[in-house]
Design a protein around this motif. Sequence first.
Motif, PDB file in Angstrom:
ATOM      1  N   SER A  45      40.582  33.244  29.997  1.00  0.00           N
ATOM      2  CA  SER A  45      40.236  34.534  30.025  1.00  0.00           C
ATOM      3  C   SER A  45      40.408  35.251  31.467  1.00  0.00           C
ATOM      4  N   ALA A  46      40.462  34.525  32.352  1.00  0.00           N
ATOM      5  CA  ALA A  46      40.594  35.065  33.959  1.00  0.00           C
ATOM      6  C   ALA A  46      42.091  35.651  34.046  1.00  0.00           C
ATOM      7  N   VAL A  66      44.128  36.585  31.563  1.00  0.00           N
ATOM      8  CA  VAL A  66      44.203  37.625  30.916  1.00  0.00           C
ATOM      9  C   VAL A  66      43.791  39.116  31.493  1.00  0.00           C
ATOM     10  N   GLU A  67      42.397  38.805  32.161  1.00  0.00           N
ATOM     11  CA  GLU A  67      41.829  39.939  32.779  1.00  0.00           C
ATOM     12  C   GLU A  67      42.739  40.486  33.947  1.00  0.00           C
ATOM     13  N   LEU A  68      43.422  39.288  34.868  1.00  0.00           N
ATOM     14  CA  LEU A  68      44.230  39.842  35.804  1.00  0.00           C
ATOM     15  C   LEU A  68      45.464  40.278  35.322  1.00  0.00           C
ATOM     16  N   GLY A  69      45.798  39.689  34.134  1.00  0.00           N
ATOM     17  CA  GLY A  69      47.200  40.309  33.668  1.00  0.00           C
ATOM     18  C   GLY A  69      47.132  41.742  33.301  1.00  0.00           C
ATOM     19  N   LEU A  70      45.891  42.221  32.895  1.00  0.00           N
ATOM     20  CA  LEU A  70      45.778  43.623  32.722  1.00  0.00           C
ATOM     21  C   LEU A  70      45.728  44.408  33.845  1.00  0.00           C
ATOM     22  N   LEU A  71      45.345  44.070  35.078  1.00  0.00           N
ATOM     23  CA  LEU A  71      45.252  44.697  36.213  1.00  0.00           C
ATOM     24  C   LEU A  71      46.764  44.939  36.693  1.00  0.00           C
ATOM     25  N   GLY A  72      47.538  43.794  36.473  1.00  0.00           N
ATOM     26  CA  GLY A  72      48.855  44.036  36.854  1.00  0.00           C
ATOM     27  C   GLY A  72      49.154  43.712  38.427  1.00  0.00           C
ATOM     28  N   ASN A  73      50.256  43.597  38.718  1.00  0.00           N
ATOM     29  CA  ASN A  73      50.394  43.347  40.269  1.00  0.00           C
ATOM     30  C   ASN A  73      49.976  44.748  41.280  1.00  0.00           C
ATOM     31  N   SER A  74      49.670  44.347  42.330  1.00  0.00           N
ATOM     32  CA  SER A  74      49.293  45.272  43.132  1.00  0.00           C
ATOM     33  C   SER A  74      50.307  46.513  43.559  1.00  0.00           C
ATOM     34  N   ARG A  75      49.848  47.601  43.550  1.00  0.00           N
ATOM     35  CA  ARG A  75      50.832  48.847  43.729  1.00  0.00           C
ATOM     36  C   ARG A  75      50.621  49.958  44.520  1.00  0.00           C
ATOM     37  N   SER A  76      51.217  50.408  45.201  1.00  0.00           N
ATOM     38  CA  SER A  76      50.890  51.515  46.280  1.00  0.00           C
ATOM     39  C   SER A  76      52.198  52.329  46.457  1.00  0.00           C
ATOM     40  N   THR A  77      53.503  52.259  46.228  1.00  0.00           N
ATOM     41  CA  THR A  77      54.723  52.907  46.301  1.00  0.00           C
ATOM     42  C   THR A  77      54.796  53.566  44.911  1.00  0.00           C
ATOM     43  N   SER A  83      38.026  49.823  43.992  1.00  0.00           N
ATOM     44  CA  SER A  83      37.238  48.799  43.038  1.00  0.00           C
ATOM     45  C   SER A  83      38.091  47.893  42.332  1.00  0.00           C
ATOM     46  N   ILE A  84      39.332  48.568  41.725  1.00  0.00           N
ATOM     47  CA  ILE A  84      40.315  47.530  41.041  1.00  0.00           C
ATOM     48  C   ILE A  84      40.902  46.596  42.020  1.00  0.00           C
ATOM     49  N   THR A  85      41.151  47.078  43.204  1.00  0.00           N
ATOM     50  CA  THR A  85      41.789  46.146  44.259  1.00  0.00           C
ATOM     51  C   THR A  85      40.862  44.886  44.420  1.00  0.00           C
ATOM     52  N   ARG A  86      39.510  45.221  44.667  1.00  0.00           N
ATOM     53  CA  ARG A  86      38.662  44.150  44.781  1.00  0.00           C
ATOM     54  C   ARG A  86      38.377  43.407  43.594  1.00  0.00           C
ATOM     55  N   VAL A 135      39.067  39.265  43.389  1.00  0.00           N
ATOM     56  CA  VAL A 135      38.315  38.386  42.820  1.00  0.00           C
ATOM     57  C   VAL A 135      38.698  37.670  41.663  1.00  0.00           C
ATOM     58  N   LEU A 136      39.522  38.044  40.811  1.00  0.00           N
ATOM     59  CA  LEU A 136      40.184  37.329  39.773  1.00  0.00           C
ATOM     60  C   LEU A 136      41.252  36.542  40.182  1.00  0.00           C
TER      61      LEU A 136
END
Length: 690
Positions: free
Chosen positions: A333-334, A336-347, A663-666, A670-671
């Motif tokens: 479950s974790a 899957v949730e983390l996969g939905l958020l994807g990698n950190s992205r800024s550029t 909030s998504i970064t946090r 957490v995930l």
Amino acid sequence: MAVSLTMAELQTDEQRRILDTIIALRKCGLDKILSLPQIVVCGDQSSGKSSVLEALTDIPFPRSDNLCTRFATEISLRREAINKLTIRVIPDDARPVKEQEKIKKFSQSITEFEHLHEVMENAMTVMGISNSKGASDKTFSKDVLSIEIEGPNQPQVTLVDIPGLISTSVRGISEADIEMVAAITDRYISQRRTICLAIIQASNDVANQSILQKARNFDPKGERTLGVITKVDDVPVGSGREANFFELAKNEVVFLQLGWHVVKNRTFQERDFTIKERNTAEVKFFERSIFGNLPKGNIGIDTLRSRLSCLLLEHIKKQLPLLSAELEDALRSAEVELGLLGNSRSTPSECRGYLTQLIMECHNICKASIQGHYENQYFRLDSKEASSSKAGSPTTRLRAIVQRTNTQFAEKLRTRGHKYTIKMGKHDEVPSPKGLTEDLPTVLSKADAKIWAQTMLIQSRGTELVGNLNPQLIAELFWEQSSPWEKLATDHVKKVWELCVKFLDGLVTKKIPKYLKTRFWSRFVGGALKERRKAASDELRKILDDNKSAPINYNHYYTDTLQKRRDARSKPQPQYTFGAAEFQPSLATPLQITTNMESFSCEEALDCLMSIYKVQQKVFLANVTTQVVERHIMRGLDDIFSPLEVAKLSDETIKAFVAEPDSITRQRDVLTDKVRKLEEGREIFRGAIS
């Protein structure tokens, strides 16, 4: 730091290996994610909980005549090479993030128990509750005091002391405090892998002590509750109260599957006794008390340690397989949730790559669903879906459910597409539609059908000879007979459309992060769906308009059907004569000849109608399912998720579109931490099994 070996000596190598597994899981932080086996000491206010805990662990906790347990205290005994005692504060999750971060920084270590009181005072200051150094408006806290005691002779065990339940508010204790203590108790004893050490004091009636009712609420069968009776030395010898508690200790008043145990804590006069002196005084008391007649395994602190050691071991053995399965579920479950958020992205390039990845995943799944290729994990059915005959195909398998819907439409068109069911002969069958029975065709007998045809014949008569038909008559009869087609086709296209919307909504919900879903739908899906719906509606309207023109046919099936109907109408009817044993047909039967020219025209018109209706019905079914459903709804549905659309977006638009809020970064942090802990827990289980 002097340490008694009493608890450590009770643990065999097998017990230590099993307990080490739980300790390792707790150490990597899984106690915040999974319910881990533990022993919780609970009871009413001043029932002797902390004294029992002190006797069990040989740890001299600071004592006071007034309230002493203001918060939950988790005591973890660990086997390590060096003696050390570390105190930390675990903040309540409801606190603001900054407060939690500040409290987590508190950590103090000592090597001797004589400094324990001072460190605990410091911890209470961090929690913001009153202590001997100063007053505070706050009496209790939902924060947790963590005491980790390490040493080469320590056993591997975790015990939890929680504040005693309070029945009445008095000076310094508010109703809010009472509710908070009750909530803390519920939080711990509700955990299904917790062994509850329910402390009952003999100086108060059992009915007045609420801990038993609390335990029953969460453990109605008494499978994980061990009752412990304290202060038995306060009961007058030979009194009814003594007899009542003796019956309770025999498990005859309140039955618990784990049974009852009796201990004697220090009295006020014995408050300065050492642990050894305390144990000696307990042994002497049971030698002269009625409670000494109980089984030896049910009295005294030493046998309580032994019981707890065995109970905890068996409890953990039973729970480990379930805990392992629960860990795997939580990890999936974790992930899957983390996969939905994807990698950190800024550029911009990271944002574009992330959005392209999302689009391509949706495109591939949508294309596979349209083509009926269900190998992807997304299409896997659970046992309930697979065994349910009423559910039909799940909306994830779009091609399957659209095929099923088209089949239902074909059946409706066959059984309810005609306005009249005409029985031209005795043996004509009337189609019986399945399921719904509204809007059924009106059944006409041959005579009624001829009246209907005659009415239309009279209204459409031109210069043709009597006995011949005006071609317009067949068209008018067909228009009326096929009048239900429009509603059936419109409803069918609407249903297929709704199924597609539901499929896409489920796909986007599953594959696109929640914070991005609305924008994603609006940008890529919503507009394209509206265009497709309009195109499908326009195409259906064209088909319906075509049916309002005179039927055009080049299919020989029409003439074949018409000839068969004419032959059947003029075919000689067998005459039956009564024979010796049965009715037998006569061989001489004249041909059926109609001399009424108007009647002949009506029958001819009905034959033409029923022949052309069959042909046009098949054409209409093919047109709706192919030209509307397939061409404008299903075909190319996956192109909604075209990566070319991402390529058209500017860097500024892309970054604004998928750049993640704080909030998504946090949430990702957490995930990520949760997945790390669960993966570490899985490795611990694998190591324990091997």
